[in-house]
Structures are given as structure tokens and as C-alpha cells.
Design an enzyme around this catalytic site. Structure first.
Site, mmCIF file in Angstrom:
data_model
loop_
_atom_site.group_PDB
_atom_site.id
_atom_site.type_symbol
_atom_site.label_atom_id
_atom_site.label_comp_id
_atom_site.label_asym_id
_atom_site.label_seq_id
_atom_site.Cartn_x
_atom_site.Cartn_y
_atom_site.Cartn_z
ATOM 1 N N ASN A 177 0.828 -1.200 0.000
ATOM 2 C CA ASN A 177 0.000 0.000 0.000
ATOM 3 C C ASN A 177 0.866 1.255 0.000
ATOM 4 O O ASN A 177 1.777 1.378 0.833
ATOM 5 C CB ASN A 177 -0.883 0.020 1.262
ATOM 6 N N GLU A 178 0.614 2.166 -0.913
ATOM 7 C CA GLU A 178 1.257 3.499 -0.940
ATOM 8 C C GLU A 178 2.741 3.432 -0.572
ATOM 9 O O GLU A 178 3.206 4.132 0.328
ATOM 10 C CB GLU A 178 0.504 4.466 -0.009
ATOM 11 N N GLU B 109 -8.305 3.559 -3.824
ATOM 12 C CA GLU B 109 -8.711 4.471 -2.746
ATOM 13 C C GLU B 109 -9.180 5.766 -3.388
ATOM 14 O O GLU B 109 -8.387 6.468 -4.013
ATOM 15 C CB GLU B 109 -7.565 4.754 -1.767
HETATM 16 O O1 AHR Z 1 -7.937 5.573 3.798
HETATM 17 C C1 AHR Z 1 -7.115 6.193 4.739
HETATM 18 C C2 AHR Z 1 -5.641 6.108 4.377
HETATM 19 O O2 AHR Z 1 -5.405 6.865 3.238
HETATM 20 C C3 AHR Z 1 -5.092 4.755 4.013
HETATM 21 O O3 AHR Z 1 -4.723 4.024 5.128
HETATM 22 C C4 AHR Z 1 -3.907 5.081 3.180
HETATM 23 O O4 AHR Z 1 -3.628 4.090 2.238
HETATM 24 C C5 AHR Z 1 -4.238 6.411 2.555
HETATM 25 O O5 AHR Z 1 -3.231 7.324 2.727
#
Ligand code: AHR
Length: 499
Positions: free
Chosen positions: A169-170, A289
Site C-alpha cells: 500500500n502506498e 482508494e
Molecule cells: O484511507 C485512509 C488512508 O489513506 C489509508 O490508510 C492510506 O492508504 C491512505 O493514505
């Protein structure tokens, strides 16, 4: 104002992948604990999951839920959430305490009950290839090996058969536990992807793009990561959150133009790597997201660390948020040729369409409704359209059309569905759609969300921001006519007969 849409049955963008109505549930805040799971709540089932929340999730009709993070993922040991021993751990991402009461089996069983598949994410922050191949073996291998037999011992005889997996993730974010350079991440993701597919060749993989298009490494991150992973993965991820920080309504409602630009840019990067590699494969996108996130920022900066399930990121959405939200949904649909997965971040309590009161009610935010209508009715083939409508300039964008819209042909139900947002604050729009190649017969439904103060919210006690029946729509020959109120979200469903 006039808006004239022209569509032709023969000119299409793509079939909508239902996974574009995915959502996301992270182990953070009150998403899991006192969100979906609250033993002792009057609606809790035998396993402690709230039935009232399950009902709302089913009503929303999301077919896919990304899990378990998010930033949380990058410090998570998936083994903490199986078996009897559930250690309490510090979650460094959100500075909270994770009890691990809910883990893999509990979440997968819950998701089945709400009719959703799981989009499972694996930790590539603190962990790597070994944990990645083990979790695929645990979830998807039938039996006769250490991890698959452990799953069976833990109560799941049949494999979970999880199809879609996210590779971290990210990973470009300095805030990420174990953040990486594009080179470091690209190599790791490629090797993890390779062995995960060796364990189960039927799975599909999402590799991390940039955390948003304002990251200093945006674009070069995507290109480098894809240099390493292109042949191993199936989707590249995009993330983006929006907010009316400047309290400028017209600028805020134009932010979906930024989303469109982001999607087009990432598509171009994928195709650049495709060309460079002389590949036959076209990579698709997972916008895993997306949402509005800003109302809770100030409050969250005051949070005490190391609480269990604190109320963080609890944005309360208003009418103007619902309008932008509608524009964002329409933008995802208009890009359905490349956006095959999208996950509204998130699902319950944390920047969510569904809120819960501890020991109390579950309720629907203003953004619940455009999502629910699209997830129920936005299926079929997106039609290419021309929209002739006046446009405006604002602080961040030029030539923003006053109407954002999409038309979908549902071949199974013999319907055309139009979603449209009128961005104009003071003018209603005479909207016409020439439906070339169709034989429209009747207006099946015309609902709108309109007529509210832009800051109007829903609460646990009142729910004013909801779709209501609108009546000013008609059919004349192959032309649909409807009046779109100023600042309105609209859904028009038209029955069509065979030609
Ligand atoms: O959705 C909230 C946060 O936003 C998540 O944990 C992250 O992946 C993003 O920065």
C-alpha cells in the site's frame, strides 16, 4: 441552460466491471471495532458482528472489499489474525492498539454474508516474499501442505479462493512503514508477484502506483515500478482524496476533472511501458482508494496515541460532498475501459458512507445514496457520448462543463441509465439525450438529490439528503428530455425496446 447529449448504440467505451463499485475496510479507527464488529451490541450476531451494519452494507451493494489496509497493512502480520493466539500490537501507522480479535477468517466470513469478495492486500512494508507466498497458500491452496492444513484446522475446509490481491500500500509515501524507492519496491513487488502466482496462477495482482498525483515522484514512480513488474501484474493502483479546503463550491465540484486527468495520465504511463516492452498485454487500473477526506483533519491532529479503536477520520458528509462524489463516480464510469476496479475508501465509520453509534444506531451519510444507486443500476456498457453544454473556469480548472454525465446501456434489463450532476448553483438545465440506435419506450425512474443547503448533512436522527422522485422527464421519439435542478445529482432510467 441547455445540455445536449448524443449517444449512439454502436459507439461504446466498455462494459462496466462490477468491481468498480468496490469499497475498502482498514483496521483503523472504528471501522472494524465498533463498526462492523461490536460484541454486546443489541444487533450483534453470535460472532459479534452487527447485523444492522451488515444490512446497510448489503443495501449499498458493494461487490468487493479491499482489506486490511491501508497504511495499517505495512506493519501487519497476517498470522496475528488466525488461530487462538491473538496478540495485541502497536499499530505504528495510526498510533493505536490493534487487538487482532478480527482477522482473516472472521473478515472473510463476514464479507460472504454481505455478498462481497475480498480484495486482499499483503504487507510489503515490513515483510516480503515469504509472508506473501504463505498467505496465498493459506487462503487458496486446497490442502495437504503446512499453511493450507492450518487453514483447515482453523475451521475452513474449503479454500477461500481470493482472486484479487494488492502488492502493498502506498509504498512511495514517507509516512508508510517500510516506505521504498521505486526501484526497491519494483523489484520486491515483481518477485512477490511471481511467487504468489506460482502458488495460485489464477489470482490477479494490483501493484502500487503513487499515493496521489501530487507526490514529487508521481509518473516516474509508475514508470519505474512497471519496468520491473509489467509482465507479472494485472492492475496499477491510483489513490486520491478530495476536499473543499478553500470553501469554493465551483472549484470543489470541478475536482472530478482532476480525477479524470489523473486516470488519463496513468493510462498513458502504462501504455508507454507497454510500447517500451513491445508487450501484447494492456494493463488496467485499480483506483483502489478514492473519496472525500478533509472534514476530520483538524480534530484528528489532536488525538492521543495508543488508544483502541479511537474515532478517527470520521468525516461527516454534506450535500456538496454528495455532488462531488457523484461527479467522481461518473468519472470512474466514463473511464471504464481502463478502470476495472475502484474502491471507495472506506466503508464504515472511517471516511465512510455508513456510520455507527457505539451501542446505538447505524446510519447512512449523504454520499451513501449516489454510490448505492450507481452500484445497483450502473451496470452494462458505457456509451461514448458527446455533451454540448456551457462550461466555466475556476481557480484550479478551466472549461469545466456545468453538467457531468454518463449514459449506460444495460443490455440485460433493456435500459439506458443516465447519471448526471448539474454543477450550476443557480440555473436548472434542460437536458436532452438523443439516443441514436435505441427505441426508448418509457421513463422507468427519475430520482434526484437536490434543493439542500450545500452544508446540509445527514445524522443518526435525520436523513434529509436522500434521492427523491423527480417528475420532469419525458420521451419523444428517440429523445429523452429532463430538467436537472441547480446543484443536483440525478439518475434517469429509460426502458428501451429492441429495434
Ligand atoms: O484511507 C485512509 C488512508 O489513506 C489509508 O490508510 C492510506 O492508504 C491512505 O493514505
Amino acid at each position: 441552460m441547455q445540455a445536449k447529449m448524443t449517444v449512439n448504440k454502436a459507439f461504446t467505451i466498455s462494459t462496466i466491471d462490477p468491481r468498480v463499485y468496490g469499497t475498502f475496510l482498514e483496521h483503523m479507527g472504528r471501522a472494524v471495532y465498533s463498526g462492523i464488529y461490536e460484541p454486546g451490541h443489541k444487533t450483534a450476531d453470535a460472532k459479534g458482528f452487527r447485523q444492522d451494519v451488515k444490512e446497510l452494507v448489503k443495501e449499498l451493494n458493494t461487490p468487493l472489499i479491499r482489506y486490511p489496509g491501508g497504511n495499517f497493512l505495512s506493519g501487519y502480520n497476517w498470522e496475528d489474525g488466525i488461530g487462538k493466539n491473538r496478540p495485541k500490537r502497536l499499530d505504528l501507522a495510526w498510533k493505536t492498539v490493534e487487538t487482532n480479535e478480527v482477522g482473516l477468517h472472521e473478515f472473510i466470513n463476514w464479507s460472504k454474508e454481505v455478498n462481497a469478495e475480498v480484495n486482499m492486500a499483503i504487507n510489503l512494508g515490513t515483510r516480503g516474499i515469504d509472508a506473501a507466498r504463505n498467505i496465498v497458500e493459506y487462503c487458496n491452496h486446497p490442502g495437504g501442505t503446512y499453511w493450507s492444513d492450518l487453514r483447515r484446522q482453523n475451521g475452513a475446509e474449503a479454500p477461500f479462493n481470493i482472486k484479487t490481491w494488492c502488492l502493498g500500500n502506498e509504498m512511495d509515501g514517507p509516512w508508510q512503514i517500510g516506505g521504498k524507492t521505486a526501484e526497491e519496491y519494483g523489484r520486491l513487488a515483481a518477485e512477490a508477484a511471481k511467487v504468489m502466482k506460482w502458488v495460485d496462477p489464477t489470482i490477479e495482482l494490483v501493484v502500487c502506483g503513487s499515493s496521489n498525483d501530487q507526490m514529487p515522484t508521481f509518473a516516474s514512480w509508475e514508470a519505474t515500478v512497471l519496468e520491473h513488474t509489467y509482465e507479472h501484474v494485472d492492475y496499477l493502483s491510483l489513490h486520491s482524496y478530495y476536499g473543499n479546503h478553500k470553501n469554493d463550491l465551483q472549484n470543489y465540484l470541478a475536482m472530478s476533472v482532476g480525477m479524470d486527468r489523473f486516470i488519463k495520465s496513468v493510462t498513458a504511463i502504462c501504455d508507454y511501458i507497454k510500447a517500451k516492452k513491445r508487450s501484447n498485454k494492456t494493463l488496467n487500473l485499480s483506483f483502489d482508494e478514492w473519496n472525500i477526506w478533509y472534514h476530520s483533519n483538524e480534530k484528528d491532529s489532536e488525538n492521543e496515541p495508543w488508544q483502541q479503536a479511537p474515532p478517527i477520520l470520521e468525516d461527516i458528509y454534506n450535500f456538496e460532498d454528495a455532488l462531488l462524489f457523484g461527479c467522481l463516480l461518473i468519472t470512474l464510469l466514463k473511464n471504464s475501459d481502463r478502470v476495472k476496479i475502484a474502491c471507495l475508501a472506506q466503508l464504515v465509520n472511517v471516511i465512510a458512507p455508513i456510520m455507527t453509534e457505539k451501542n446505538g444506531a447505524a446510519w447512512r451519510q449523504a454520499t451513501f445514496y449516489p454510490f448505492m444507486q450507481a452500484a445497483h443500476h450502473g451496470h452494462g456498457t458505457v456509451l461514448r457520448h458527446n455533451l454540448d453544454v456551457p462550461a466555466y473556469d475556476c481557480v484550479d480548472f478551466n472549461a469545466v462543463p456545468f453538467v457531468e454525465s454518463v449514459a449506460i446501456h444495460n443490455e440485460v434489463k433493456n435500459e439506458i441509465i443516465v447519471f448526471a450532476v448539474n454543477r450550476s448553483a443557480n440555473e436548472s438545465t434542460d437536458f436532452t439525450a438523443e439516443l441514436q440506435g435505441f427505441n426508448p419506450t418509457s421513463i422507468l425512474e427519475f430520482t434526484e438529490i437536490s434543493g439542500h443547503d450545500v452544508k446540509q448533512v445527514n445524522t443518526k436522527d435525520t436523513c434529509p439528503v436522500v434521492p427523491k422522485k423527480a417528475d420532469a422527464a419525458s420521451i419523444n421519439g428517440n429523445q429523452l428530455t429532463a430538467s436537472l435542478k441547480p446543484l443536483s445529482w440525478n439518475m434517469i432510467r429509460v426502458g428501451v425496446a429492441d429495434k
